[in-house]
Design a protein around this motif. Structure first.
Motif, short mmCIF file in Angstrom:
data_model
loop_
_atom_site.label_atom_id
_atom_site.label_comp_id
_atom_site.label_asym_id
_atom_site.label_seq_id
_atom_site.Cartn_x
_atom_site.Cartn_y
_atom_site.Cartn_z
N ARG A 86 0.84 -1.20 0.00
CA ARG A 86 0.00 0.00 0.00
C ARG A 86 0.88 1.25 0.00
NH1 ARG A 86 -3.25 -0.84 4.70
NH2 ARG A 86 -4.02 -2.70 3.65
N SER A 90 0.99 3.88 -3.15
CA SER A 90 0.39 5.20 -2.95
C SER A 90 1.45 6.30 -3.05
CB SER A 90 -0.33 5.25 -1.61
OG SER A 90 0.61 5.06 -0.57
N ASP A 91 2.70 5.91 -3.20
CA ASP A 91 3.77 6.89 -3.37
C ASP A 91 3.77 7.37 -4.82
OD1 ASP A 91 6.10 8.32 -3.59
OD2 ASP A 91 7.34 6.85 -2.50
N ASP A 92 3.66 8.69 -5.01
CA ASP A 92 3.62 9.23 -6.38
C ASP A 92 4.85 8.84 -7.17
OD1 ASP A 92 1.20 10.39 -6.06
OD2 ASP A 92 1.99 12.38 -5.54
#
Lengths: 324, 276
Positions: A86, A90-92
């Motif tokens: 996750r 979710s890290d750009d």
């Protein structure tokens, strides 16, 4: 618990011929008494399990573990479910790195292959010094990648680099192109350097493929009135197809994991514009010491490679597999 | 399509000229590396196409700074090549000859192993190495670097050993030689060229290794030249002459092998090689 009672010979040095055992001839089987065949292969198999099998399994496990600097004090790496996955997804930067990895790989392959094929065709006609020149052209491929990257870093330097000096001298720019220091150009520069590194491999393997094409095929095409370009498209390329597949698949798999070139050329910057899945794995695991998150990206890399591994193994490798 | 001898000669000369031009363009960075390395420090930033007053000062600096690293690289790459051949040669022979149960799986495994990214191996290996006390050790790095050439060596040697005539090996065994003796006395000498090729590549792969050198060492105790030059550009970025001299020194094995063992290199490349 088995006990060997006296008088029960187990593995005697010279056992009586067993049915089907003593009479065997040929290279396989036969004299396995003194040194069983698998003992020859066992050390390599054990080594490969330790250095390839174990890391693959361990990487999957680690991606579900909380594996942080604390682990090195406590020795504990508790399982944390999908937490790492996750966090990474979710890290750009992950999306950027994935996209930049694909751009870097596709750009490198396109350039290496096109130039490599062009050179292979060029050298496939005999002329004085052709063998010598072909051999010397291999040098960029043999030099350690990190060393090439360092040399290019100097060449592409914005203020003192010889490339900008040259472009200014011939009037193509008024100097100061930020090859490595602008986020818009850095990835392109990395691709150009990697094309330079990969051309020799493509050239040599494709050249080998061209040598295998029977002369008669081209003679027949010429008799049918095909020009050079037509013959190339209708005869050379189709016959060369298995070799082309091998070159592209091998190129893909070695390019997607490149780390040294980018670290030494740009360090992933400027502004993360040259981050790839490889550099991001390194950064997460060895700089931020979050081995769990590093493992997640490692697994993504493996998944992508696996797709191409299947392609590779399904290719008829022909002569390439024979080591001649 | 059929040319007169005269036109062939003219076309050949034209091609030679074109080939030399291609060579000049593609090898320019190599030339630039050598040229910069030969310039005195003061002239490096204002360098022209030719070294103005060539000297070896930069090489002296490079050797002072990176001599130890070069030696480490030599030890590690040689060690890795030896480990690699010692593991691969018997395995390749067994896979080529003995029809081992599971033999196909091993060959398949070797092909797959070439596709595992080094950083993935390093990621898992680091924690195992930490437990085994192999971080910052020559042995640890040699063992890890041997993995770069092993799958390739197995595939290459197996392909070669399939073609060693089995009658010769059998004749030796009829004369009383065991499998091991036959392997050492007959098969290995006959496979000399393939062993040289596999060994060269194992050496070059290990010499070029950067990922393991970077990740499996936390101190400077074991620092091959690839890691050395990487740290060097961080610390001495103003002294480009010395950096380039280091680059020249670390490119030497490739250059020497290219001259001395050209045919083996080409054979290895087309033998299904993968650059690590």
């Amino acid at each position: 618990m088995s006990t060997v009672t006296p008088g029960t010979p187990v593995n005697e040095a010279d056992p009586a011929p067993t049915p089907g055992g003593g009479a065997r001839t040929g290279a396989s089987g036969g004299r396995s008494r003194r040194f069983p065949g698998w003992l020859f292969a066992a050390p390599a198999v054990v080594y490969m399990l330790a250095f390839f099998g174990y890391p693959l399994v361990r990487n999957v496990l680690m991606s579900f573990q909380e594996f942080t600097p604390r682990t090195y004090f406590t020795g504990e790496a508790p399982f944390s479910g999908l937490e790492n996955w996750r966090a990474v997804f979710s890290d750009d930067l992950f999306g950027d790195a994935l996209w930049q990895t694909l751009l870097f790989t596709a750009g490198s392959l396109a350039g290496q292959f096109t130039i490599g094929l062009g050179l292979a065709v060029f050298f496939s006609r005999r002329f004085p010094l052709s063998g010598f020149v072909r051999a010397v052209l291999l040098l960029p491929w043999l030099v350690p990648m990190v060393v090439s990257a360092v040399v290019w870093r100097r060449i592409l330097d914005q203020d003192h680099g010889v490339l900008n000096g040259f472009l200014t001298a011939v009037g193509l720019s008024d100097g100061g192109v930020p090859w490595l220091s602008s986020p818009d150009l850095a990835l392109l520069s990395a691709v150009l350097v990697n094309i330079w590194i990969g051309v020799p491999f493509n050239m040599v393997v494709l050249y080998g493929g061209l040598q295998e094409i029977p002369r008669e095929l081209h003679e027949a095409a010429a008799l049918d009135g095909a020009g050079a370009w037509r013959a190339f498209r209708s005869v050379t390329l189709p016959v060369l197809r298995p070799v082309i597949t091998v070159v592209l698949v091998l190129g893909f798999m070695s390019t997607i994991k490149i780390l040294d070139l980018i670290l030494a050329l740009t360090g992933g910057g400027p502004a993360d514009s040259t981050q790839t899945l490889g550099t991001m794995t390194y950064q997460l695991s060895f700089l931020e010491l979050d081995f769990g998150q590093g493992a997640v990206i490692g697994n993504v890399l493996i998944l992508i490679s696996a797709v191409f591994a299947v392609l590779y193994l399904r290719t008829d490798r022909g002569d390439l597999g024979r080591g001649k | 399509m059929y040319r007169t001898p005269g036109r062939v000669r003219a076309g050949g000369a034209g091609r030679t000229v074109a080939a030399l031009l291609i060579l000049a363009v593609l090898l320019f960075p190599v030339y630039w590396m050598v040229s910069t390395a030969l310039q005195p420090r003061s002239a490096v930033t204002a360098a022209g196409l030719l070294p103005v007053s060539p000297g070896l000062d930069n090489f002296a600096t490079a050797l002072t700074n990176q001599g130890g690293s070069l030696l480490t690289s030599l030890v590690v790459a040689s060690g890795a090549a030896v480990v690699c051949l010692a593991l691969a040669a018997p395995a390749a022979y067994a896979l080529a000859r003995f029809e081992l149960p599971g033999g196909r799986t091993v060959v398949f495994g070797a092909l797959i192993a070439q596709m595992v990214p080094g950083i993935v191996v390093a990621n898992a290996l680091y924690s195992a190495y930490a437990q085994l006390g192999l971080v910052n050790s020559l042995l640890g790095l040699i063992l890890a670097d041997a993995s770069l050439g092993l799958p390739f060596a197995i595939v290459l040697l197996r392909a070669f050993m399939v073609s060693v005539p089995s009658q010769i090996v059998e004749a030796a065994m009829v004369d009383g030689a065991g499998r091991l003796t036959a392997f050492v006395r007959i098969v290995l000498p006959m496979s000399r060229n393939a062993l040289i090729t596999a060994g060269l590549f194992a050496f070059l792969f290990a010499w070029a290794d950067f990922v393991f050198a970077l990740t499996l060492n936390t101190t400077d105790d074991v620092r091959p030249v690839t890691l050395g030059i990487y740290q060097f550009i961080g610390a001495h970025v103003s002294d480009w002459g010395a950096v380039m001299a280091t680059a020249v020194l670390s490119a030497l094995p490739a250059a020497v092998l290219l001259i001395v063992a050209q045919k083996y290199i080409a054979a290895g490349l087309t033998g299904g090689s993968v650059k690590q």
